[in-house]
Enzyme design. Structure first.
Site, PDB file in Angstrom:
ATOM      1  N   GLU A 283       0.844  -1.193   0.000  1.00 15.08           N
ATOM      2  CA  GLU A 283       0.000   0.000   0.000  1.00 15.08           C
ATOM      3  C   GLU A 283       0.881   1.246   0.000  1.00 15.08           C
ATOM      4  OE1 GLU A 283      -2.482   2.980   0.014  1.00 15.08           O
ATOM      5  OE2 GLU A 283      -3.167   0.945  -0.389  1.00 15.08           O
TER       6      GLU A 283
ATOM      7  N   ARG B  60     -23.896  11.654  -4.248  1.00 12.06           N
ATOM      8  CA  ARG B  60     -24.106  11.178  -2.890  1.00 12.06           C
ATOM      9  C   ARG B  60     -24.806  12.271  -2.106  1.00 12.06           C
ATOM     10  NH1 ARG B  60     -18.595   8.870  -3.379  1.00 12.06           N
ATOM     11  NH2 ARG B  60     -18.862   6.623  -3.389  1.00 12.06           N
TER      12      ARG B  60
ATOM     13  N   ARG C 268     -16.685   3.571   3.538  1.00 15.01           N
ATOM     14  CA  ARG C 268     -15.566   2.879   2.892  1.00 15.01           C
ATOM     15  C   ARG C 268     -14.467   2.516   3.896  1.00 15.01           C
ATOM     16  NH1 ARG C 268     -10.686   3.451   1.273  1.00 15.01           N
ATOM     17  NH2 ARG C 268      -9.938   2.637  -0.707  1.00 15.01           N
TER      18      ARG C 268
END
Length: 180
Positions: A30, A179, A102
């Site tokens: 990552e 959203r 998320r």
């Protein structure tokens, strides 16, 4: 030896799926210096929840999010334009849609990946085939790694895609997400 570039939802889910099939030498690289709860609320559709059920983590995801009964789309006056009743989908497919942040989903996924699997601060710099079989990965921090298989799950500005296909312009899909 499998290297997954990207520790987001796709990369972590891929690592869990590979582990469930008995693969043990998996490393997720990552780029971010830490994995934090960033992002916005997302919907996980019933087909994705079925995959998470097969991986044994759907109940954890449901407990961190909200299973939706229905969703409505309204205009600016609050008049309903369309409505989806998820009870029919649950009855037919066994899973509904889950609304979740998320970052919470990413935390559930992290809990289900081997602790030694995720390395942070590993921004991919270069990919090279070294022996025709192995792939050499170089990172911006000066470290390198070798892998038999490299999976790119590093998002819209993918370094893996850039190394494989060169600079390719992003294109508008014709879809816009709102959203509220």
């Amino acid at each position: 030896k499998i290297a997954i570039i990207g520790g987001g939802i796709g990369g972590l889910t891929t690592a869990i799926a590979l582990q469930s099939k008995g693969f043990t030498d998996i490393t997720v690289y990552e780029a971010a210096p830490e994995i934090r709860a960033v992002g916005a609320g997302i919907l996980i559709a019933s087909n994705a929840m079925t995959i998470f059920q097969r991986l044994g983590i759907s109940e954890q995801i449901k407990s961190e999010g909200n299973v939706l009964d229905f969703v409505s789309l309204a205009n600016h006056h609050g008049e309903i334009l369309s409505k989806v009743d998820f009870s029919k989908i649950i009855k037919r497919y066994g899973n509904g849609t889950v609304s979740i942040h998320r970052g919470r989903l990413q935390q559930v996924l992290l809990k289900n990946v081997s602790k030694t699997t995720v390395l942070i601060g590993k921004r991919l710099k270069n990919i090279q085939n070294t022996s025709g079989v192995k792939t050499q990965l170089s990172f911006e921090d000066g470290t390198t790694a070798e892998a038999d298989i490299v999976i790119g799950a590093d998002g819209i500005h993918s370094a893996v895609r850039k190394h494989l296909f060169g600079e390719t312009p992003l294109r508008y899909s014709g879809q816009t997400c709102w959203r509220g």
